[in-house]
Design a protein around this motif. Structure first.
Motif, PDB file in Angstrom:
ATOM      1  N   HIS A 169      -6.873  19.761  46.905  1.00 52.84           N
ATOM      2  CA  HIS A 169      -6.029  20.306  45.847  1.00 52.84           C
ATOM      3  C   HIS A 169      -5.679  21.764  46.123  1.00 52.84           C
ATOM      4  N   ALA A 170      -4.643  22.221  45.453  1.00 44.63           N
ATOM      5  CA  ALA A 170      -4.259  23.634  45.457  1.00 44.63           C
ATOM      6  C   ALA A 170      -3.936  24.016  44.017  1.00 44.63           C
ATOM      7  N   ASN A 171      -4.285  25.247  43.644  1.00 43.10           N
ATOM      8  CA  ASN A 171      -4.004  25.738  42.289  1.00 43.10           C
ATOM      9  C   ASN A 171      -2.656  26.453  42.305  1.00 43.10           C
ATOM     10  N   LEU A 172      -1.607  25.725  41.955  1.00 42.74           N
ATOM     11  CA  LEU A 172      -0.245  26.260  41.996  1.00 42.74           C
ATOM     12  C   LEU A 172       0.034  27.079  40.734  1.00 42.74           C
ATOM     13  N   LYS A 173       0.477  28.328  40.946  1.00 42.38           N
ATOM     14  CA  LYS A 173       0.763  29.216  39.823  1.00 42.38           C
ATOM     15  C   LYS A 173       2.259  29.243  39.556  1.00 42.38           C
ATOM     16  N   THR A 174       2.644  28.852  38.356  1.00 43.42           N
ATOM     17  CA  THR A 174       4.044  28.880  37.921  1.00 43.42           C
ATOM     18  C   THR A 174       4.124  29.701  36.648  1.00 43.42           C
ATOM     19  N   GLY A 175       4.646  30.940  36.769  1.00 42.68           N
ATOM     20  CA  GLY A 175       4.621  31.844  35.625  1.00 42.68           C
ATOM     21  C   GLY A 175       3.182  32.216  35.326  1.00 42.68           C
ATOM     22  N   GLU A 176       2.756  31.945  34.086  1.00 46.45           N
ATOM     23  CA  GLU A 176       1.372  32.218  33.703  1.00 46.45           C
ATOM     24  C   GLU A 176       0.498  30.965  33.793  1.00 46.45           C
ATOM     25  N   ALA A 177       1.140  29.819  34.024  1.00 48.39           N
ATOM     26  CA  ALA A 177       0.404  28.549  34.062  1.00 48.39           C
ATOM     27  C   ALA A 177      -0.095  28.271  35.473  1.00 48.39           C
ATOM     28  N   ILE A 178      -1.279  27.648  35.555  1.00 49.35           N
ATOM     29  CA  ILE A 178      -1.855  27.234  36.840  1.00 49.35           C
ATOM     30  C   ILE A 178      -2.043  25.731  36.797  1.00 49.35           C
ATOM     31  N   ARG A 179      -1.483  25.066  37.783  1.00 53.14           N
ATOM     32  CA  ARG A 179      -1.484  23.610  37.816  1.00 53.14           C
ATOM     33  C   ARG A 179      -2.180  23.142  39.095  1.00 53.14           C
ATOM     34  N   ARG A 180      -3.034  22.140  38.979  1.00 53.32           N
ATOM     35  CA  ARG A 180      -3.759  21.589  40.138  1.00 53.32           C
ATOM     36  C   ARG A 180      -2.898  20.507  40.792  1.00 53.32           C
ATOM     37  N   VAL A 181      -2.518  20.739  42.068  1.00 53.79           N
ATOM     38  CA  VAL A 181      -1.635  19.792  42.764  1.00 53.79           C
ATOM     39  C   VAL A 181      -2.193  19.524  44.167  1.00 53.79           C
ATOM     40  N   SER A 182      -1.606  18.541  44.824  1.00 55.26           N
ATOM     41  CA  SER A 182      -1.957  18.268  46.219  1.00 55.26           C
ATOM     42  C   SER A 182      -1.371  19.366  47.108  1.00 55.26           C
ATOM     43  N   PRO A 183      -2.089  19.808  48.156  1.00 59.76           N
ATOM     44  CA  PRO A 183      -1.553  20.839  49.047  1.00 59.76           C
ATOM     45  C   PRO A 183      -0.212  20.462  49.659  1.00 59.76           C
ATOM     46  N   GLU A 184       0.015  19.158  49.873  1.00 58.60           N
ATOM     47  CA  GLU A 184       1.276  18.719  50.470  1.00 58.60           C
ATOM     48  C   GLU A 184       2.477  18.994  49.566  1.00 58.60           C
ATOM     49  N   GLU A 185       2.234  19.182  48.259  1.00 57.29           N
ATOM     50  CA  GLU A 185       3.330  19.419  47.313  1.00 57.29           C
ATOM     51  C   GLU A 185       3.785  20.876  47.286  1.00 57.29           C
ATOM     52  N   VAL A 186       2.955  21.775  47.805  1.00 53.87           N
ATOM     53  CA  VAL A 186       3.249  23.207  47.725  1.00 53.87           C
ATOM     54  C   VAL A 186       4.209  23.598  48.844  1.00 53.87           C
ATOM     55  N   LYS A 187       5.213  24.388  48.494  1.00 52.96           N
ATOM     56  CA  LYS A 187       6.220  24.814  49.466  1.00 52.96           C
ATOM     57  C   LYS A 187       6.007  26.275  49.836  1.00 52.96           C
ATOM     58  N   ALA A 188       6.555  26.653  50.984  1.00 53.89           N
ATOM     59  CA  ALA A 188       6.490  28.044  51.423  1.00 53.89           C
ATOM     60  C   ALA A 188       7.163  28.940  50.380  1.00 53.89           C
ATOM     61  N   GLY A 189       6.535  30.076  50.087  1.00 48.20           N
ATOM     62  CA  GLY A 189       7.074  31.011  49.111  1.00 48.20           C
ATOM     63  C   GLY A 189       6.470  30.868  47.731  1.00 48.20           C
ATOM     64  N   GLN A 190       5.820  29.734  47.450  1.00 42.55           N
ATOM     65  CA  GLN A 190       5.197  29.554  46.143  1.00 42.55           C
ATOM     66  C   GLN A 190       3.856  30.292  46.094  1.00 42.55           C
ATOM     67  N   ILE A 191       3.346  30.476  44.879  1.00 42.73           N
ATOM     68  CA  ILE A 191       2.118  31.233  44.674  1.00 42.73           C
ATOM     69  C   ILE A 191       0.982  30.276  44.312  1.00 42.73           C
ATOM     70  N   ILE A 192      -0.169  30.468  44.952  1.00 37.84           N
ATOM     71  CA  ILE A 192      -1.357  29.674  44.619  1.00 37.84           C
ATOM     72  C   ILE A 192      -2.511  30.619  44.312  1.00 37.84           C
ATOM     73  N   VAL A 193      -3.489  30.095  43.596  1.00 38.89           N
ATOM     74  CA  VAL A 193      -4.696  30.856  43.265  1.00 38.89           C
ATOM     75  C   VAL A 193      -5.883  30.161  43.926  1.00 38.89           C
ATOM     76  N   VAL A 194      -6.704  30.955  44.620  1.00 38.70           N
ATOM     77  CA  VAL A 194      -7.898  30.412  45.268  1.00 38.70           C
ATOM     78  C   VAL A 194      -9.113  30.986  44.544  1.00 38.70           C
ATOM     79  N   LYS A 195      -9.851  30.102  43.882  1.00 32.05           N
ATOM     80  CA  LYS A 195     -11.001  30.529  43.093  1.00 32.05           C
ATOM     81  C   LYS A 195     -12.243  30.661  43.976  1.00 32.05           C
ATOM     82  N   PRO A 196     -13.255  31.405  43.510  1.00 30.53           N
ATOM     83  CA  PRO A 196     -14.502  31.508  44.279  1.00 30.53           C
ATOM     84  C   PRO A 196     -15.119  30.138  44.523  1.00 30.53           C
TER      85      PRO A 196
END
Length: 664
Positions: A169-196
């Motif tokens: 999974h990857a934590n995709l950040k859209t605005g203030e919301a964070i959504r858990r998605v598959s890494p394959e869904e994330v595109k270049a230029g998007q923002i993700i959050v990596v937790k400890p």
């Protein structure tokens, strides 16, 4: 030596279960696809199947023992037939799958494989009244297969665990919301959050936060690395304590982790010469033994008049002994273990044949900048002349180098210390191997090496300077020079010494830098030779010259950064990329990728290759010796089915366990 002989990849046709000269080939040489694909089945399903096989073997073994005990008591009674019924049930319990596979292969034109040999031998034993021995052959063979699969599975799981860099999974950040998605869904230029505690799912740049990251899965380096905003992170790194906000640089399929996994999993496709030989050898060896056994069963009785049964028994023993699995399994398994061990140490080897080449290295050629040296340049001297001040010298040099990404250009801009006025620069042009040319405030400025001065016919009276010199020419007049020094890597001297201990005869350095700087580095490291002021095409010519003087089995490796030195990496017998994790050129071109900027890692790779080669040679010598010995006993009638089982299953297991040492 051919320039592309290390680039060719063996093309494998699709194959079914147990396809090949020996039924075990497909189990040890998996198709180059991800270890967790659905076609391979989840690990718990495989474990369930193995437990089922073990229960089947245990049941057959219990029946076999019951048959032996019953036979002692009823062999001379009307109930003797029960003994044979028990043995036959034990035989079918473990042997039916072997017979079924042999028949399937027969219909597909694959006759002389392990399943055929064992089926023919055991059925022949039944035909001549040796049912207990037929059951024993199948039971011990099934037990051997189970233990082999456990050993092979351990090797594969070791690599799978070693490369456990993938995250689901990857934590995709859209605005203030964070959504858990598959890494394959994330595109270049998007923002993700990596937790400890999470692994970095994709390559990118840290926008916010700081943390220590564990890079051991990528580089083999156990010490965590500090990451701050503005620095890059790679997929597979483990975030240990802080939260990181990351801007994704590449889609998942192009990430470092994905490329590395693809390389390691595909390494089985590039066979070592000894693997290729024994795969081809078994295609001819097995039919030869089958026809030899047939001749042994028929010709001697016809000549001597003896009973056929004794000679048929010898022939059946010969069939069991002749199975070449010890070689066909243990050789690729040994190389697979060596590749896994290298990966654990942060070294990617793209195939078994490159392990062999590393073990045969005679000459190692290093690039200088970024390989033997840190590539972190510092301005150590400013020498203005002809009425120019040091400030003017730096101004023209920094602006002429405004668009260059070379480390030397960066060091000049950093020393300048001010923002470069890009609107003052025009007609910028890089002159490969010489320097750059540009118009700065409508003045023609050249910045480059001594060769550039000769090329442009600029008069000068200084050539031999103590470091890398950048000469600055303004409107045809030499405005002065800037001396820049590069620091030698801490482990470079250790790398050269260790390579010599491992049998490398010659260590050479090639560089485009000037003679004085090249001489300084070569003398400090104790190199055998160095060649300075080389253009990219000159480096290729020099490597070809060095390679032409080597013997047939002697190999040459070139170690570079994988981008600027791409033609030389492609030309060498073994192309090695230093710190190539972030470089697509390094991943694609190099035969070996050192995932840390440490030249000493090459010595580790050579050591692993030499040890793997020794283990493979031990297995070949032992297996061939034991096969020859027992084949001779079988022909002479001394060996029974029990010895034949050891010569097949026992020898195979010994070589497999020896091959597993490559992982340790």
């Amino acid at each position: 030596m051919s320039s592309n002989h290390v680039r060719e990849e063996a093309q494998k046709p699709p194959r079914g279960p147990k396809e090949g000269a020996c039924g075990c080939i497909a189990r040890v040489e998996p198709d180059p696809r991800p270890l967790d694909q659905e076609s391979e089945g989840p690990l718990h399903v495989e474990e369930d199947e193995k437990r089922g096989n073990l229960r089947q073997i245990a049941a057959a073994g219990a029946l076999f023992l019951a048959g032996l005990i019953w036979g002692e008591r009823v062999s001379r009674t009307p109930f003797a037939w029960v003994e044979y019924a028990i043995f036959f049930c034990a035989y079918l319990l473990v042997g039916i799958s072997v017979i079924h596979t042999a028949l399937l292969n027969l219909f597909h034109g694959r006759v002389f494989d392990e399943n055929f040999l064992l089926s023919a031998a055991s059925m022949g034993a039944i035909a001549i009244g040796q049912l207990p021995e037929a059951a024993a052959v199948m039971i011990f063979y099934a037990l051997g297969e189970y233990l082999q699969e456990r050993a092979e599975g351990r090797s594969r799981r070791s690599i799978a665990a070693l490369l456990d860099m993938r995250t689901d999974h990857a934590n995709l950040k859209t605005g203030e919301a964070i959504r858990r998605v598959s890494p394959e869904e994330v595109k270049a230029g998007q923002i993700i959050v990596v937790k400890p505690g999470e692994r970095v799912p994709l390559d990118g740049e840290v926008l916010e936060g700081s943390s220590f990251v564990d890079t051991s899965a990528l580089t083999g380096e156990p010490v965590p690395r500090r990451i701050e905003a503005g620095e890059n992170v790679l997929a597979g790194m483990l975030n240990t304590d802080g939260m990181l906000t990351v801007k994704v640089a590449k889609p998942y399929g192009e990430s470092s982790a994905a490329r590395i996994l693809k390389l390691v999993e595909g390494a089985a496709a590039r066979k070592a010469p000894i693997e290729q030989f024994f795969t081809a050898f078994s295609r001819y060896y097995t039919p030869l033994v089958v026809f030899g056994a047939l001749a042994l069963a028929v010709i001697p009785p016809l000549i001597t008049g003896e009973a056929f049964s004794g000679w048929v028994y010898r022939a059946l023993v010969l069939l069991v002994i002749s199975c070449p699995c010890a070689l066909v399994i243990s050789i690729p398994l040994g190389y697979f273990g060596g590749i896994g061990k290298a990966s654990r140490r942060g070294i990617l080897v793209k195939g078994a044949r490159f392990l062999d080449a590393l073990a045969d290295l005679h000459t190692v050629v290093f690039d200088k900048t970024g390989t033997l040296t840190k590539g972190v340049f510092r301005v150590t001297q400013l020498a203005a002349r002809d009425g120019f001040s040091e400030e003017e010298l730096l101004f023209f040099a920094a602006h002429a180098e405004a668009f260059s990404s070379h480390p030397i250009a960066r060091s000049i801009r950093e020393t300048y210390g001010k923002e470069v006025q890009l609107d003052a620069v025009s007609n910028y042009r890089e002159i490969a191997g010489y320097g750059v040319s540009a118009l700065v405030d409508e003045k023609r400025v050249l910045a480059g090496n001594d060769r550039l001065l000769h090329k442009e016919g600029v008069p000068h009276d200084i050539c031999d300077l103590g470091g890398t010199a950048v000469y600055v020419v303004v409107n045809g007049s030499l405005a002065g020079h800037i001396v820049i020094s590069d620091e030698i890597k801490p482990d470079a001297e250790e790398a050269v010494a260790r390579l010599r201990e491992l049998g490398v005869k010659k260590v050479v350095m090639l560089t485009g830098d000037g003679e004085p700087e090249a001489r300084r580095v070569a003398q400090n490291l104790g190199l055998d030779a160095y060649f300075a002021e080389l253009l990219p095409e000159d480096k290729v010519a020099k490597v070809e010259e060095l390679a032409s003087s080597l013997g047939r089995r002697q190999k040459l490796a070139f170690v570079g950064d994988g981008i600027n030195d791409a033609p030389v990496i492609a030309r060498a017998d073994v192309g090695v990329a230093m710190g190539g994790l972030g470089s697509e050129a390094a991943i694609e071109l190099a035969d070996v990728v050192l995932m840390e900027d440490k030249p000493s890692k090459l010595a580790v790779a050579v050591e692993i290759a030499a040890r793997t080669g020794r283990i493979v040679r031990e297995n070949v010598t032992f297996a061939l010796g034991m096969k020859a010995f027992f084949l001779l006993l079988g022909v002479l009638g001394v060996a029974t089915m029990w010895e034949a089982v050891f010569a097949d299953v026992g020898v195979a297991l010994i070589t497999i366990f020896n091959a597993a040492r490559a992982l340790r």
